[in-house]
Design an enzyme around this catalytic site. Structure first.
Site, short mmCIF file in Angstrom:
data_model
loop_
_atom_site.label_atom_id
_atom_site.label_comp_id
_atom_site.label_asym_id
_atom_site.label_seq_id
_atom_site.Cartn_x
_atom_site.Cartn_y
_atom_site.Cartn_z
N SER A 115 -7.82 -58.54 -121.76
CA SER A 115 -9.01 -57.90 -122.29
C SER A 115 -10.16 -58.91 -122.27
CB SER A 115 -8.76 -57.40 -123.72
OG SER A 115 -8.37 -58.47 -124.55
N LYS B 153 -19.60 -50.41 -119.66
CA LYS B 153 -18.24 -50.51 -120.22
C LYS B 153 -17.80 -49.10 -120.61
CE LYS B 153 -15.43 -52.93 -123.65
NZ LYS B 153 -14.78 -51.70 -124.17
#
Length: 793
Positions: free
Chosen positions: A84, A128
């Site tokens: 991540s 995103k």
């Protein structure tokens, strides 16, 4: 207890809470707290571990990617871990990231170009997406495997499900791809797809999803891939993993462009920028356009463009040093429901409003949120005292999205609808939904509660006048909410009609008024006295009648008198007007109080500017068969209605013949139950009178099947979609819209390939850009005015 002991205790508590949230978010797809709350907990844990590095353990949430493989699926081990990203929540975080990148590159390469406050390093930027991270493996150009990120090392095998996603290529296009190519990206659901999915779920009584991210995750992780195939999922690639038997370009940007050539979808918003300043400009630009995007995003991702620099920068325990996720201000936050109060709208609707413990959501302090109606309260299961998740998107009114039941206090109490209006004390009644069909009428409870006080209720009167004066209604410039409150509170205005009897002496006494402002207001009231029929109907505030319905009524029936007289059984012949709306319109004009207000408005100087005849489209519009079908005679369907219309030349003949046993005995094409239903229906005097009344009105309006059909002249812009953008100087956008609609055009708020013309005034922005990209015809205001003049507008 020492500081170290406090840290041990708090770190253990945070790890336990974060692990629980991770399980609910990544495994169950049922998050119990908003992202902002999770980020705060995670940030606190990182800070404590930084202060006490001796307490960091390998199983800490800060040391691995969140999530775990679902046992129902097979597991897949990622040969290249799926990490991540680090998060930035403020401009300072972006500056720190950019400085850190520049510093490391200087140290590794001895470069001096990156020494300034803005490094000048080239980054890629892209939205995103708020979905589920997945890995797709192609071998010899064929999709062979799909996996979720899972814990970053091990994910779930979702191969069968990703194969159902329409924009995921099962075979790569072109040539030159590596023998083994792993692409990574996000599976998400567009806003439109999400809304359609929830609408279908509500119709079937199924479970609805809280947001597109949950919908995408829940859809992708179905054990039955046939269910996944029915969900509107999409894939967007943002990177790659394992690559064998071939090479990729040497920059992030060029790799994604190459993947697109091979048929892998990437973001259309992908850009290259220089340094922190370029990243910031991209962040601000897409943040402004966020609500216009077709999908949900929660931030921007920056990545160092050159792969060799990515390799030199390397990784931390759980995240790359060469990439950063810059989050937008949270649109969801956790807060407490302090109370529920009830407001009264202009139609008398009683609406619950949540009073919240103040909380910052998307940069705005939120203290109130809508709860819509009591059905929504029941669906949410919300109680006063609950911890709730509040969402605010763009300019949308904040709303409660979810309750956190595990935080419910012992003294929480249910929300109860008041039995009497909180403003005037009149009774509160629940609306009823009436469904009619084939001689039967069923009544069910609606979602709305209404005060029966009508304009005797101060809240309804004020809201009714505010609506009456609004820009899209009578457009009385300067008559704002505060002025309306003064006029009603001083009893100078007891209905909209009283506006047209106001005097200078009355207005000048109002707070904030002097000679000029008083005369301006009176002039604006006078200027509003000749509205179009559509504006006037909309201004009356008839329940369920919005701007478009008012336009349809005005265009079809042509006069206020016909609209006032129209029976609901006649109104349903008009496009997009169903039984419920038709009865609301009819009931409004049946109210004695409303009739009095209407007569007073006309007596006080209202003159409609465009009344005429019933539109030619509706001359002779009703067929005898349709008429019989809409009477809802028991057991008589459309086929039977056509049989009767052929056998009997008039309604009078049918009524008489229905009671003649011998006539009906020999009538073919009609079953015995339909014959019996017809006989019993017309045996009732009220039914006969109603049928004759409907027929008489159809004749009076020229809509009867025996009426003369008129030639319908086609409107010049019929079937065309126009878009208005920028500032028009010669007229308002609303006026331009009315003129275009009068010519048959549909005026839309967005540009697509189906748009016929875009009218662009000064200040036109993204709509003009999109029109140019799509090759849509664009007119400036002068050219637009010339077209209107040529069409008599």
């Amino acid at each position: 207890m020492t500081d170290a002991q406090d840290a041990v205790t708090r770190i253990a508590a945070l790890r336990g809470e974060i692990d629980a949230h991770n399980y609910r978010y990544y495994v169950l797809d049922e998050p119990s707290v908003p992202d902002a709350e999770y980020d705060r907990l995670f940030g606190e844990l990182k800070t404590l571990e930084a202060e006490h590095p001796e307490l960091v353990t390998p199983d800490s949430p800060t040391q691995r990617v969140s999530g775990a493989a679902l046992a129902a699926f097979g597991t897949i081990r990622h040969e290249v871990p799926m990490l991540s990203l680090g998060n930035a929540f403020a401009d300072e975080n972006l500056q720190d990231f950019d400085r850190s990148v520049g510093k490391r590159l200087r140290e590794e390469f001895g470069e001096t170009d990156f020494a300034g406050p803005d490094s000048g390093v080239e980054y890629t930027c892209e939205p995103k997406l708020d979905g589920l991270a997945v890995s797709l493996l192609y071998e010899a150009g064929i999709l062979t495997r799909g996996a979720t990120r899972g814990d970053g090392t091990t994910g779930e095998d979702i191969t069968a499900n990703v194969r159902t996603i329409r924009n995921v290529p099962l075979r790569l296009q072109g040539e030159g791809w590596p023998a083994v190519l792993e692409v990574r990206g996000e599976v998400f659901m567009s806003r439109a797809g999400f809304e359609a999915l929830n609408a279908r779920a509500m119709e079937s009584g199924g479970k609805t999803f809280a947001n597109p991210r949950n919908a995408a995750a829940g859809s992708l992780r179905q054990l039955d891939s046939r269910i996944t195939a029915q969900r509107p999922l999409e894939f967007c690639c943002y990177g790659f993993g394992r690559v064998e038997g071939g090479a990729l370009p040497d920059t992030q940007y060029d790799i994604l462009q190459r993947l697109r050539e091979w048929g892998i979808p990437i973001s259309r918003e992908l850009r290259k920028v220089q340094g922190a300043s370029g990243c910031r400009a991209y962040y601000e630009d897409i943040g402004q356009r966020r609500d216009a995007l077709a999908y949900e995003i929660d931030g921007v991702v920056y990545k160092v463009n050159r792969l060799d620099w990515q390799g030199e920068l390397g990784f931390r325990a759980r995240e790359p040093r060469w990439a950063l996720a810059h989050k937008f201000p949270a649109r969801e936050e956790l807060t407490e429901l302090l109370n529920v109060e009830f407001q009264v709208g202009r139609t008398g609707a009683i609406t619950p409003v949540a009073r919240l413990k103040p909380v910052q959501v998307a940069g705005v302090t939120v203290t109130n949120a809508t709860l819509h109606n009591m059905d929504e309260i029941a669906r949410l299961g919300v109680m006063i005292g609950d911890s709730v998740i509040v969402r605010r998107a763009g300019d949308v009114i904040p709303q409660i999205m979810q309750v956190v039941p595990e935080r419910r206090p012992a003294d929480a109490r249910p929300v109860e609808i008041p039995t009497h209006c909180p403003v005037c004390g009149s009774a509160v009644e629940r609306t009823q939904l009436i469904k009619r069909g084939k001689g039967k009428e069923s009544v069910s409870e609606g979602a709305v509660y209404r005060c029966v006080g009508r304009l005797a209720c101060q809240a309804q009167l004020k809201q009714a006048i505010i609506h009456f004066a609004s820009r899209r209604a009578m457009d009385i410039d300067g008559l704002g909410d505060r002025i309306v409150e003064q006029l009603v509170d001083r009893e100078l205005v007891k209905s909209p009609a009283d506006l047209y009897t106001l005097t200078y002496e009355q207005v000048v006494e109002l707070e904030g008024f002097a000679e000029v402002s008083s005369r301006n207001l009176l002039a604006a009231i006078e200027a509003s006295s000749q509205p179009t029929l559509a504006r006037f109907i909309f201004a009356l505030g008839i329940p369920e009648v919005g701007e478009e319905t008012a336009k349809r009524l005005a265009r079809a029936l042509g006069s206020l008198q016909r609209i006032r007289e129209a029976l609901p059984e006649v109104l349903v012949y008009l496009p997009d007007i169903g039984p419920e709306v038709a009865f609301e319109i009819h009931n409004f004009f049946q109210s004695a109080h409303n009739r009095d207000v209407l007569e007073a408005l006309l007596a006080n100087g209202i003159e409609l500017a465009d009344e005429g005849e019933v539109h030619a489209e509706f001359s002779g519009y009703a067929t005898f068969a349709d008429f019989l079908d809409q009477l809802h005679i028991p057991y008589l369907g459309k086929t039977g209605a056509k049989t009767l219309a052929t056998a009997f030349p008039t309604l009078a003949a049918l009524i008489e013949g229905s009671q003649d046993w011998l006539t009906f005995k020999t009538l073919s094409g009609l079953n015995e139950r339909a014959k019996q239903g017809l006989r019993e229906y017309f045996a009732e005097a009220d039914n006969v009178a109603q049928a004759l009344a409907i027929e008489a009105q159809l004749k009076a309006f020229g809509m009867h099947w025996e009426s003369t059909r008129q030639v319908v002249q086609g409107l010049p812009f019929a079937g065309q979609t126009w878009v208005l953008t920028g500032t028009l100087e010669a007229m308002s956008r609303d006026a331009a819209k009315e003129r275009l609609e009068a010519l048959g055009a549909k005026v839309s708020g967005s540009v697509s390939a189906k748009t016929a013309v875009v009218v662009a005034g000064p200040g036109a922005g993204s709509k003009l850009t999109k029109a140019n990209e799509l090759g849509v015809k664009v007119l400036d205001e002068d050219a637009f005015l010339q077209i209107l003049e040529a069409q008599g507008q």
